[in-house]
Design a protein around this motif. Structure first.
Motif, PDB file in Angstrom:
ATOM      1  N   ASP A 434       0.809  -1.210   0.000  1.00 50.10           N
ATOM      2  CA  ASP A 434       0.000   0.000   0.000  1.00 50.10           C
ATOM      3  C   ASP A 434       0.846   1.265   0.000  1.00 50.10           C
ATOM      4  O   ASP A 434       0.393   2.308  -0.426  1.00 50.10           O
ATOM      5  N   THR A 435       2.049   1.223   0.527  1.00 49.28           N
ATOM      6  CA  THR A 435       2.848   2.437   0.686  1.00 49.28           C
ATOM      7  C   THR A 435       4.194   2.318  -0.022  1.00 49.28           C
ATOM      8  O   THR A 435       5.208   2.778   0.484  1.00 49.28           O
ATOM      9  N   ASN A 436       4.227   1.643  -1.177  1.00 41.96           N
ATOM     10  CA  ASN A 436       5.492   1.533  -1.898  1.00 41.96           C
ATOM     11  C   ASN A 436       5.923   2.863  -2.504  1.00 41.96           C
ATOM     12  O   ASN A 436       7.030   2.991  -3.010  1.00 41.96           O
ATOM     13  N   ILE A 437       5.069   3.874  -2.483  1.00 40.95           N
ATOM     14  CA  ILE A 437       5.409   5.223  -2.905  1.00 40.95           C
ATOM     15  C   ILE A 437       4.633   6.190  -2.021  1.00 40.95           C
ATOM     16  O   ILE A 437       3.426   6.046  -1.842  1.00 40.95           O
ATOM     17  N   PHE A 438       5.329   7.125  -1.415  1.00 42.92           N
ATOM     18  CA  PHE A 438       4.666   8.095  -0.548  1.00 42.92           C
ATOM     19  C   PHE A 438       5.491   9.371  -0.488  1.00 42.92           C
ATOM     20  O   PHE A 438       6.633   9.423  -0.937  1.00 42.92           O
ATOM     21  N   GLN A 439       4.866  10.407   0.089  1.00 44.48           N
ATOM     22  CA  GLN A 439       5.468  11.736   0.159  1.00 44.48           C
ATOM     23  C   GLN A 439       5.919  12.006   1.590  1.00 44.48           C
ATOM     24  O   GLN A 439       5.190  11.734   2.538  1.00 44.48           O
ATOM     25  N   LEU A 440       7.121  12.560   1.733  1.00 42.92           N
ATOM     26  CA  LEU A 440       7.669  12.859   3.043  1.00 42.92           C
ATOM     27  C   LEU A 440       7.879  14.359   3.179  1.00 42.92           C
ATOM     28  O   LEU A 440       8.565  14.976   2.353  1.00 42.92           O
ATOM     29  N   GLN A 441       7.255  14.935   4.206  1.00 46.90           N
ATOM     30  CA  GLN A 441       7.377  16.358   4.510  1.00 46.90           C
ATOM     31  C   GLN A 441       6.984  17.252   3.335  1.00 46.90           C
ATOM     32  O   GLN A 441       7.434  18.378   3.221  1.00 46.90           O
ATOM     33  N   ARG A 442       6.165  16.712   2.446  1.00 47.76           N
ATOM     34  CA  ARG A 442       5.724  17.455   1.258  1.00 47.76           C
ATOM     35  C   ARG A 442       6.910  18.032   0.485  1.00 47.76           C
ATOM     36  O   ARG A 442       6.826  19.087  -0.130  1.00 47.76           O
ATOM     37  N   LYS A 443       8.009  17.302   0.513  1.00 48.46           N
ATOM     38  CA  LYS A 443       9.221  17.733  -0.187  1.00 48.46           C
ATOM     39  C   LYS A 443       9.848  16.588  -0.964  1.00 48.46           C
ATOM     40  O   LYS A 443      10.338  16.790  -2.073  1.00 48.46           O
ATOM     41  N   PHE A 444       9.828  15.391  -0.383  1.00 53.17           N
ATOM     42  CA  PHE A 444      10.469  14.237  -0.993  1.00 53.17           C
ATOM     43  C   PHE A 444       9.434  13.187  -1.378  1.00 53.17           C
ATOM     44  O   PHE A 444       8.446  12.993  -0.674  1.00 53.17           O
ATOM     45  N   ILE A 445       9.692  12.524  -2.495  1.00 54.86           N
ATOM     46  CA  ILE A 445       8.912  11.362  -2.910  1.00 54.86           C
ATOM     47  C   ILE A 445       9.795  10.139  -2.695  1.00 54.86           C
ATOM     48  O   ILE A 445      10.918  10.081  -3.210  1.00 54.86           O
ATOM     49  N   ILE A 446       9.284   9.180  -1.925  1.00 51.02           N
ATOM     50  CA  ILE A 446      10.067   7.993  -1.582  1.00 51.02           C
ATOM     51  C   ILE A 446       9.394   6.772  -2.183  1.00 51.02           C
ATOM     52  O   ILE A 446       8.185   6.563  -2.013  1.00 51.02           O
ATOM     53  N   GLY A 452      16.793  -0.971  -2.310  1.00 53.78           N
ATOM     54  CA  GLY A 452      16.660  -0.048  -1.187  1.00 53.78           C
ATOM     55  C   GLY A 452      15.537   0.944  -1.404  1.00 53.78           C
ATOM     56  O   GLY A 452      14.421   0.572  -1.770  1.00 53.78           O
ATOM     57  N   LEU A 453      15.857   2.244  -1.210  1.00 58.20           N
ATOM     58  CA  LEU A 453      14.868   3.306  -1.329  1.00 58.20           C
ATOM     59  C   LEU A 453      15.342   4.347  -2.331  1.00 58.20           C
ATOM     60  O   LEU A 453      16.532   4.687  -2.378  1.00 58.20           O
ATOM     61  N   LEU A 454      14.385   4.858  -3.110  1.00 53.28           N
ATOM     62  CA  LEU A 454      14.642   5.954  -4.035  1.00 53.28           C
ATOM     63  C   LEU A 454      14.027   7.215  -3.434  1.00 53.28           C
ATOM     64  O   LEU A 454      12.823   7.266  -3.195  1.00 53.28           O
ATOM     65  N   VAL A 455      14.836   8.234  -3.176  1.00 57.50           N
ATOM     66  CA  VAL A 455      14.384   9.493  -2.585  1.00 57.50           C
ATOM     67  C   VAL A 455      14.530  10.599  -3.615  1.00 57.50           C
ATOM     68  O   VAL A 455      15.645  10.887  -4.076  1.00 57.50           O
ATOM     69  N   ILE A 456      13.404  11.220  -3.994  1.00 56.37           N
ATOM     70  CA  ILE A 456      13.378  12.218  -5.068  1.00 56.37           C
ATOM     71  C   ILE A 456      12.938  13.561  -4.496  1.00 56.37           C
ATOM     72  O   ILE A 456      11.952  13.631  -3.748  1.00 56.37           O
ATOM     73  N   ASN A 457      13.660  14.616  -4.841  1.00 57.17           N
ATOM     74  CA  ASN A 457      13.247  15.977  -4.513  1.00 57.17           C
ATOM     75  C   ASN A 457      12.186  16.386  -5.533  1.00 57.17           C
ATOM     76  O   ASN A 457      12.484  16.548  -6.717  1.00 57.17           O
ATOM     77  N   GLN A 458      10.933  16.556  -5.077  1.00 54.23           N
ATOM     78  CA  GLN A 458       9.829  16.758  -6.024  1.00 54.23           C
ATOM     79  C   GLN A 458       9.971  18.062  -6.794  1.00 54.23           C
ATOM     80  O   GLN A 458       9.644  18.138  -7.988  1.00 54.23           O
ATOM     81  N   LYS A 603      22.054  20.661 -10.009  1.00 61.15           N
ATOM     82  CA  LYS A 603      21.756  20.237  -8.646  1.00 61.15           C
ATOM     83  C   LYS A 603      21.175  18.829  -8.676  1.00 61.15           C
ATOM     84  O   LYS A 603      20.420  18.480  -9.586  1.00 61.15           O
ATOM     85  N   LYS A 604      21.501  18.025  -7.666  1.00 60.54           N
ATOM     86  CA  LYS A 604      21.086  16.630  -7.633  1.00 60.54           C
ATOM     87  C   LYS A 604      19.581  16.528  -7.466  1.00 60.54           C
ATOM     88  O   LYS A 604      18.977  17.220  -6.645  1.00 60.54           O
ATOM     89  N   VAL A 605      18.950  15.634  -8.241  1.00 64.64           N
ATOM     90  CA  VAL A 605      17.499  15.465  -8.225  1.00 64.64           C
ATOM     91  C   VAL A 605      17.078  14.343  -7.279  1.00 64.64           C
ATOM     92  O   VAL A 605      16.081  14.473  -6.566  1.00 64.64           O
ATOM     93  N   PHE A 606      17.810  13.240  -7.263  1.00 64.88           N
ATOM     94  CA  PHE A 606      17.407  12.107  -6.422  1.00 64.88           C
ATOM     95  C   PHE A 606      18.646  11.394  -5.899  1.00 64.88           C
ATOM     96  O   PHE A 606      19.765  11.568  -6.412  1.00 64.88           O
ATOM     97  N   ILE A 607      18.422  10.575  -4.853  1.00 65.18           N
ATOM     98  CA  ILE A 607      19.478   9.717  -4.318  1.00 65.18           C
ATOM     99  C   ILE A 607      18.892   8.323  -4.131  1.00 65.18           C
ATOM    100  O   ILE A 607      17.675   8.152  -4.001  1.00 65.18           O
ATOM    101  N   ASN A 608      19.778   7.347  -4.093  1.00 64.47           N
ATOM    102  CA  ASN A 608      19.367   5.946  -3.925  1.00 64.47           C
ATOM    103  C   ASN A 608      19.982   5.429  -2.621  1.00 64.47           C
ATOM    104  O   ASN A 608      21.207   5.357  -2.487  1.00 64.47           O
ATOM    105  N   LEU A 609      19.122   5.128  -1.653  1.00 66.79           N
ATOM    106  CA  LEU A 609      19.576   4.573  -0.385  1.00 66.79           C
ATOM    107  C   LEU A 609      19.533   3.052  -0.478  1.00 66.79           C
ATOM    108  O   LEU A 609      18.455   2.459  -0.518  1.00 66.79           O
ATOM    109  N   THR A 610      20.695   2.417  -0.523  1.00 65.34           N
ATOM    110  CA  THR A 610      20.754   0.956  -0.653  1.00 65.34           C
ATOM    111  C   THR A 610      20.531   0.293   0.702  1.00 65.34           C
ATOM    112  O   THR A 610      20.614   0.934   1.763  1.00 65.34           O
ATOM    113  N   GLY A 611      20.280  -1.024   0.652  1.00 68.63           N
ATOM    114  CA  GLY A 611      20.099  -1.779   1.886  1.00 68.63           C
ATOM    115  C   GLY A 611      21.348  -1.764   2.742  1.00 68.63           C
ATOM    116  O   GLY A 611      21.269  -1.702   3.980  1.00 68.63           O
ATOM    117  N   ASP A 612      22.519  -1.801   2.110  1.00 70.91           N
ATOM    118  CA  ASP A 612      23.767  -1.761   2.874  1.00 70.91           C
ATOM    119  C   ASP A 612      23.906  -0.441   3.624  1.00 70.91           C
ATOM    120  O   ASP A 612      24.364  -0.408   4.772  1.00 70.91           O
TER     121      ASP A 612
END
Length: 619
Positions: A434-446, A452-458, A603-612
């Motif tokens: 249900d939450t494989n994609i959600f918005q954090l602090q109305r700034k990031f899309i995770i 791992g996790l994909l964190v995007i600056n909207q 400027k960087k648009v997104f980062i990838n947080l791996t499991g490691d």
């Protein structure tokens, strides 16, 4: 060995002096306009061709000169303004060194026509490279007309380093503004390439500022006035809510002379402390009248940098005066008769009104019994049966279009927050789906990935998407426009309209439609699809300011800069709530871009947080 030190010829010395006095065509404009003012002119006309490279001409109705004075005016250190060193500390005129005309005549073709009121005939004088090529009587109106042609014709190295015509014209316009705002009692006219840019009648300081900067400035001005033994201050400051991020409308004048003074500028900025948005700059038009013996205007050839005798006291007076003017404006703007109970909250006042939703139960029958009526009502669209308080928490946040962020979770009742946490902890598989994609602090899309996790600056992601879309539209010129029911009317100074005219083709290719772009009043009847009407004026301000920046030649094309500036203004902002469908669409469009990793400003648009990486946080 023979002696090697010798005197330079006059024409060589004049060319060297010209390097200090005449840096560009705007320097010639400044000197000629100030000479016309010193001649007590009531009307002055400035005529420019090819940004001053071909012609700079100033016509005035002042005192004029005799035949001898016309010849002497072009000699080095010849002046009528001072006769001794003591006069330097009691100056009430603009030009006093006697270098300007000699320097100009050394690097251009100069022609002068002048006549005094009491003379029947005037004098025409022609000079090329400091050499007089002709002098004869001529019939001419009272006053003086000086024409400077082919600037730097004999110094090709200096001419090569001149900027583009648009940049040089902007510098000329700035000098014209500074002189015209300092002398509102004089009528000014500015003609560029046979097109009249300004026609300023004589009037008050406020009228002169509004005539130059446009009528939109009139409502933004707060009067400023203070009389002290040390100096007198008058002028206007801009209201805090109209502050801009660009440093455009900031003018200091001392004894009717434009000056640059960072220390006094800090006094004005400190008076606005706590009233301005972040990185915003106040606007001001401040005129200082000080005793001539308390100011030194002779420390720089351009005479824009000055030294005051008691700068600390002047700093304190300016700061207090600006604070006092702002305080009076704040009191005057309060309406004590207003009923504040009728005021809408800020966020509601800025939002558009939505049409009411009307729901009708087609199965409702008023002649049926109550039990039947209840059962039928439950079947109608948009109706949910009442739930007991124990079940209410299970429905929180389950709406299809809602986005539950950590920030929202913090404001849920304890029972609801506990139920949400319990569901995440004890139903991991269901929560992941249900939450494989959600918005954090109305700034990031995770979004979850296998690694791992994909964190995007909207904001940056949408900016990158719009940037590439606008570049394609600018290249193939196939932008789509939304027609407006009522055209948008914007008032701008003539030089800003000129910049927009230079960009008209590009602006129309991305969706703008201009009904009128000839005068100071701009009318827009069509906008790009993603642009709101409320964002039109800030966007045009940003585009104009960006074009006015003197960037190195070849660093960016104006098409790139236009697309980048528009993308940054139209893009989704931090704080905008997005539903799941919008977030999915944003991610799909981002990774369809040619370069999704970076914005146009690198400027960087997104980062990838791996499991490691996540595992390392729990060590």
């Amino acid at each position: 060995m023979s002696d090697i030190i010798r005197l330079l010829p006059d024409h060589v010395a004049n060319q060297i002096a010209a390097g200090e006095v005449v840096q560009r065509p705007a320097s010639v404009v400044k000197e000629l306009l100030e000479n016309a003012i010193d001649a007590s002119a009531k009307a002055i006309t400035l005529i420019i061709k090819d940004a001053g490279k071909t012609l700079v001409q100033v016509i005035d109705d002042g005192k004029g000169m005799s035949t001898t004075d016309a010849r002497m005016a072009f000699e080095r250190h010849a002046t009528s303004k001072i006769s001794s060193a003591e006069d330097l500390f009691a100056l009430a005129t603009k030009g006093f060194r006697g270098e300007a005309l000699a320097s100009v005549a050394a690097i251009a073709h100069v022609s002068v026509k002048t006549r005094r009121e009491e003379d029947d005939l005037g004098t025409q004088l022609d000079i090329e490279g400091s050499k007089v090529t002709g002098q004869e009587p001529v019939v001419t109106p009272a006053g003086t007309m000086i024409s400077v042609r082919n600037l730097f014709y004999n110094v090709p190295a200096r001419r090569k380093f001149l900027k583009s015509d648009s940049v040089e014209l902007r510098n000329i316009t700035n000098e014209f503004h500074r002189v015209a705002m300092a002398h509102p009692q004089i009528a000014f006219k500015f003609i560029n390439n046979d097109s009249e840019l300004f026609n300023l009648p004589a009037g008050s300081y406020r009228h002169r500022i509004v005539n130059i900067m446009g009528s939109r400035v009139d409502d933004k001005l707060v009067p400023l006035k203070e009389e002290t033994e040390l100096l007198s201050i008058h002028g206007y400051i801009g209201k805090p809510e109209f502050a801009r991020k660009t440093k455009g409308l900031q003018y200091f004048f001392a004894n009717d002379r434009f000056i640059k003074h960072s220390y006094l500028h800090h006094a004005v900025v400190s008076a606005f402390e706590g009233l301005l948005p972040d990185k915003a700059n106040p606007s001001y038009f401040i005129y200082l009248d000080v005793p001539p013996d308390s100011i030194d205007i002779n420390i720089h050839p351009t005479k824009t940098e000055v030294k005051f005798e008691d700068e600390h006291s002047i700093y304190a007076i300016i700061r207090a005066s600006v604070k006092h003017a702002l305080g009076q404006f704040s009191i005057d703007s309060i309406d004590f008769q207003k009923d504040t109970e009728l005021d809408l909250p800020y966020e509601k006042a800025r939002s558009a009104a939505s049409a009411p939703r009307i729901e009708v139960d087609p199965d409702f029958n008023p002649f049926k019994q109550t039990d039947s009526r209840s059962s039928n009502t439950q079947k109608s669209n948009g109706y949910r049966p009442e739930k007991s308080p124990a079940w209410e928490s299970l429905y929180a946040g389950l709406d299809e279009d809602s986005t539950m962020t950590d920030e929202n979770l913090a404001f849920l009742p304890d029972q609801q927050a506990g139920a949400k946490a319990e569901q995440s902890l004890f139903s991991p598989e269901e929560a992941t789906n249900d939450t494989n994609i959600f918005q954090l602090q109305r700034k990031f899309i995770i979004s979850t990935l296998q690694s791992g996790l994909l964190v995007i600056n909207q904001n940056r992601a949408h900016e990158r998407i719009l940037y590439e879309q606008l570049l394609r539209q600018l290249t193939v010129q196939n932008g789509v426009s939304q027609q407006l029911l009522f055209p948008i009317s914007i008032n701008r100074p003539q030089e800003e309209v000129t910049i927009l005219k230079q960009l008209q083709t590009e602006l129309e290719s991305v969706g703008f439609l201009f009904k009128n772009l000839e005068n100071a009043n701009i009318e827009i009847e069509g906008l790009p699809l993603d642009l709101k009407e409320t964002d039109v004026e800030p966007l045009l301000d940003s585009i104009i300011a960006f074009q006015q920046e003197e960037l190195p030649d070849g660093s960016f094309s104006h098409v790139d800069r236009l697309a980048s500036r528009m993308a940054s203004k139209i893009a989704i902002k931090t704080g905008d709530a997005l539903n799941k469908k919008q977030m999915e669409q944003l991610i799909d469009e981002l990774f369809a871009c040619k370069e999704p990793e970076l914005t146009a400003q690198r400027k960087k648009v997104f980062i990838n947080l791996t499991g490691d990486h996540l595992n390392s946080k729990f060590n």
